[in-house]
Scaffold this motif. Structure first.
Motif, PDB file in Angstrom:
ATOM      1  N   ASP A   1      34.988  53.159  56.336  1.00  0.00           N
ATOM      2  CA  ASP A   1      34.841  54.244  55.353  1.00  0.00           C
ATOM      3  C   ASP A   1      35.638  55.479  55.758  1.00  0.00           C
ATOM      4  O   ASP A   1      35.209  56.616  55.561  1.00  0.00           O
ATOM      5  N   TRP A   2      36.854  55.272  56.351  1.00  0.00           N
ATOM      6  CA  TRP A   2      37.635  56.403  56.852  1.00  0.00           C
ATOM      7  C   TRP A   2      38.008  57.371  55.743  1.00  0.00           C
ATOM      8  O   TRP A   2      38.151  58.560  55.982  1.00  0.00           O
ATOM      9  N   ASP A   3      38.132  56.833  54.497  1.00  0.00           N
ATOM     10  CA  ASP A   3      38.546  57.707  53.401  1.00  0.00           C
ATOM     11  C   ASP A   3      37.499  58.763  53.091  1.00  0.00           C
ATOM     12  O   ASP A   3      37.806  59.821  52.536  1.00  0.00           O
ATOM     13  N   LYS A   4      36.246  58.498  53.468  1.00  0.00           N
ATOM     14  CA  LYS A   4      35.170  59.474  53.228  1.00  0.00           C
ATOM     15  C   LYS A   4      35.042  60.461  54.389  1.00  0.00           C
ATOM     16  O   LYS A   4      34.279  61.414  54.305  1.00  0.00           O
ATOM     17  N   LYS A   5      35.774  60.207  55.457  1.00  0.00           N
ATOM     18  CA  LYS A   5      35.645  61.033  56.659  1.00  0.00           C
ATOM     19  C   LYS A   5      36.894  61.875  56.913  1.00  0.00           C
ATOM     20  O   LYS A   5      36.992  62.540  57.941  1.00  0.00           O
ATOM     21  N   MET A   6      37.844  61.814  55.996  1.00  0.00           N
ATOM     22  CA  MET A   6      39.088  62.570  56.158  1.00  0.00           C
ATOM     23  C   MET A   6      38.873  64.038  55.823  1.00  0.00           C
ATOM     24  O   MET A   6      38.107  64.378  54.917  1.00  0.00           O
ATOM     25  N   THR A   7      39.540  64.910  56.541  1.00  0.00           N
ATOM     26  CA  THR A   7      39.529  66.326  56.166  1.00  0.00           C
ATOM     27  C   THR A   7      40.318  66.500  54.880  1.00  0.00           C
ATOM     28  O   THR A   7      41.238  65.729  54.601  1.00  0.00           O
ATOM     29  N   PRO A   8      39.990  67.485  54.063  1.00  0.00           N
ATOM     30  CA  PRO A   8      40.712  67.697  52.812  1.00  0.00           C
ATOM     31  C   PRO A   8      42.181  68.018  53.061  1.00  0.00           C
ATOM     32  O   PRO A   8      42.547  68.567  54.111  1.00  0.00           O
ATOM     33  N   PHE A   9      43.023  67.659  52.112  1.00  0.00           N
ATOM     34  CA  PHE A   9      44.444  67.971  52.191  1.00  0.00           C
ATOM     35  C   PHE A   9      44.606  69.486  52.204  1.00  0.00           C
ATOM     36  O   PHE A   9      44.193  70.170  51.281  1.00  0.00           O
ATOM     37  N   ALA A  10      45.180  70.021  53.265  1.00  0.00           N
ATOM     38  CA  ALA A  10      45.284  71.480  53.406  1.00  0.00           C
ATOM     39  C   ALA A  10      46.578  71.853  54.117  1.00  0.00           C
ATOM     40  O   ALA A  10      46.564  72.273  55.279  1.00  0.00           O
ATOM     41  N   PRO A  11      47.726  71.704  53.434  1.00  0.00           N
ATOM     42  CA  PRO A  11      49.008  71.981  54.080  1.00  0.00           C
ATOM     43  C   PRO A  11      49.154  73.419  54.558  1.00  0.00           C
ATOM     44  O   PRO A  11      49.824  73.679  55.559  1.00  0.00           O
ATOM     45  N   ALA A  12      48.519  74.364  53.857  1.00  0.00           N
ATOM     46  CA  ALA A  12      48.627  75.766  54.270  1.00  0.00           C
ATOM     47  C   ALA A  12      48.018  75.962  55.666  1.00  0.00           C
ATOM     48  O   ALA A  12      48.586  76.661  56.509  1.00  0.00           O
ATOM     49  N   TRP A  13      46.877  75.340  55.911  1.00  0.00           N
ATOM     50  CA  TRP A  13      46.245  75.451  57.228  1.00  0.00           C
ATOM     51  C   TRP A  13      47.072  74.721  58.277  1.00  0.00           C
ATOM     52  O   TRP A  13      47.196  75.179  59.422  1.00  0.00           O
ATOM     53  N   ASP A  14      47.635  73.560  57.906  1.00  0.00           N
ATOM     54  CA  ASP A  14      48.491  72.831  58.846  1.00  0.00           C
ATOM     55  C   ASP A  14      49.618  73.727  59.355  1.00  0.00           C
ATOM     56  O   ASP A  14      49.870  73.817  60.558  1.00  0.00           O
ATOM     57  N   GLU A  15      50.304  74.381  58.419  1.00  0.00           N
ATOM     58  CA  GLU A  15      51.461  75.196  58.779  1.00  0.00           C
ATOM     59  C   GLU A  15      51.040  76.421  59.598  1.00  0.00           C
ATOM     60  O   GLU A  15      51.755  76.846  60.514  1.00  0.00           O
TER      61      GLU A  15
END
Length: 358
Positions: free
Chosen positions: A134-148
């Motif tokens: 169930d890895w898809d339920k445990k992923m952090t939300p897509f957040a490119p701004a925080w990544d950068e």
């Protein structure tokens, strides 16, 4: 320098998109022109001013390698075995682009452009596999701004360079990503920024851009339509408004108009939605000519001057295409809406805005 090599540089840029060229052939083309330009820049290498020139050239061509995914495989080098050639290879050895240089930062825009793109896109754990149930339920939300943001903090140790990078990234975040993410990054970074001018820049920028926070009333404006009439945003109060800031010379804008906007407009033709198409990059004559050839439906307006235009400034339109959704109450639903080609993501947003009106 610009006049001497402008045509060759443009020809090189175009040739690199030839899919038949191998990576090694692309590198040879880049390195060949790099040699010509660098040896010209280094004619007076003993002059202090030459350091800026050769730094500009090096990072311009490293940028070429980076943009064509060749940087990890090849290193620029000068083939000339003269004293000048050897000096250049000593100053810019393999991996020299990893340097955080105060001189380069203060003197070379090519350096800053390279560093900004390299840090943001060269991510250490790209393309890794997620293992588990169930890895898809445990992923952090897509957040490119925080990544950068975290990439900048982790990779840049010269304070002024770091503060410049994050300031530029935050300004970009408000124009492309989630408002909440951009705002929270700004609030976090204002406790960390050490360079007064960047702290001041961000404070002034945020004072303007916070007006675009979803839930706030959309800034009012009036623009001329293709019939020469002045049209105001408030005249559409009671309708969901989807604004498309576009440009005649913008390839992605024109692609959306030719391939996806007609279907979107057709889908909502009997619903309480109005589509405002605001051209920002041309004069009236070129704009009207494009309207005729593209056959754009909706309400067509023009905001000449782009970043100098008050409407573009109010809506932080620094890149196009740029889309904004406004609800029937005149409040911003999303200051960075999806493109028409995104399909369900956009229509779900418009449908939700319509339901909230009832």
């Amino acid at each position: 320098m610009y006049n001497l090599y402008r045509k060759e540089s443009m020809d090189l840029g175009q040739s690199l998109y030839d899919n038949k060229l191998t990576d090694s052939a692309k590198f040879e083309k880049i390195n060949k022109l790099y040699n010509k330009v660098m040896m010209t820049a280094a004619v007076h290498l003993d002059h202090p001013e030459s350091q800026k020139l050769i730094t500009d050239v090096y990072y311009q061509y490293v940028g070429f390698l980076n943009s064509h995914h060749l940087l990890s495989k090849y290193e620029l080098h000068i083939n000339d075995t003269s004293a000048t050639g050897k000096a250049l290879n000593q100053q810019f050895p393999a991996g020299a682009y990893h340097a955080q240089s105060e001189f380069s930062f203060k003197n070379s825009n090519s350096y800053k452009e390279f560093i900004f793109n390299y840090v943001r896109f060269y991510k250490g754990l790209n393309n890794t596999t997620i293992i588990g149930s169930d890895w898809d339920k445990k992923m952090t939300p897509f957040a490119p701004a925080w990544d950068e943001y975290y990439l900048g903090l982790a990779n840049l140790h010269l304070i002024e360079l770091r503060d410049w990078f994050v300031t530029k990234a935050i300004e970009m975040d408000f124009g492309y990503y989630s408002f909440d993410d951009a705002e929270n990054i700004y609030k976090d970074f204002k406790t960390k920024v050490k360079t007064p001018r960047y702290a001041d820049t961000l404070a002034q920028f945020y004072a303007t851009v916070r007006q675009l926070k979803p839930g706030n009333l959309a800034p009012e404006f009036s623009l001329k339509n293709d019939k020469g009439e002045v049209v105001s945003l408030k005249s559409f109060r009671g309708k969901v408004v989807y604004i498309d800031f576009w440009g005649v010379g913008c390839g992605p804008c024109v692609y959306e108009i030719k391939n996806t906007t007609a279907a979107l407009h057709e889908r909502y033709k009997d619903k309480n939605v109005v589509f405002l198409n605001i051209c920002v990059d041309s004069d009236e004559k070129a704009w009207k000519s494009s309207l005729a050839s593209l056959n754009i439906s909706g309400v067509n307006l023009i905001a000449e001057g782009w970043t100098r235009n008050p409407v573009c400034q109010k809506y932080n339109v620094t890149g196009i295409p740029h889309y904004i959704t406004i609800g029937t109450d005149g409040k911003i639903v999303n200051n960075n809406s999806e493109r028409p080609s995104s399909g369900y993501t956009l229509t779900a947003e418009l449908d939700k805005a319509l339901k909230q009106a009832h």
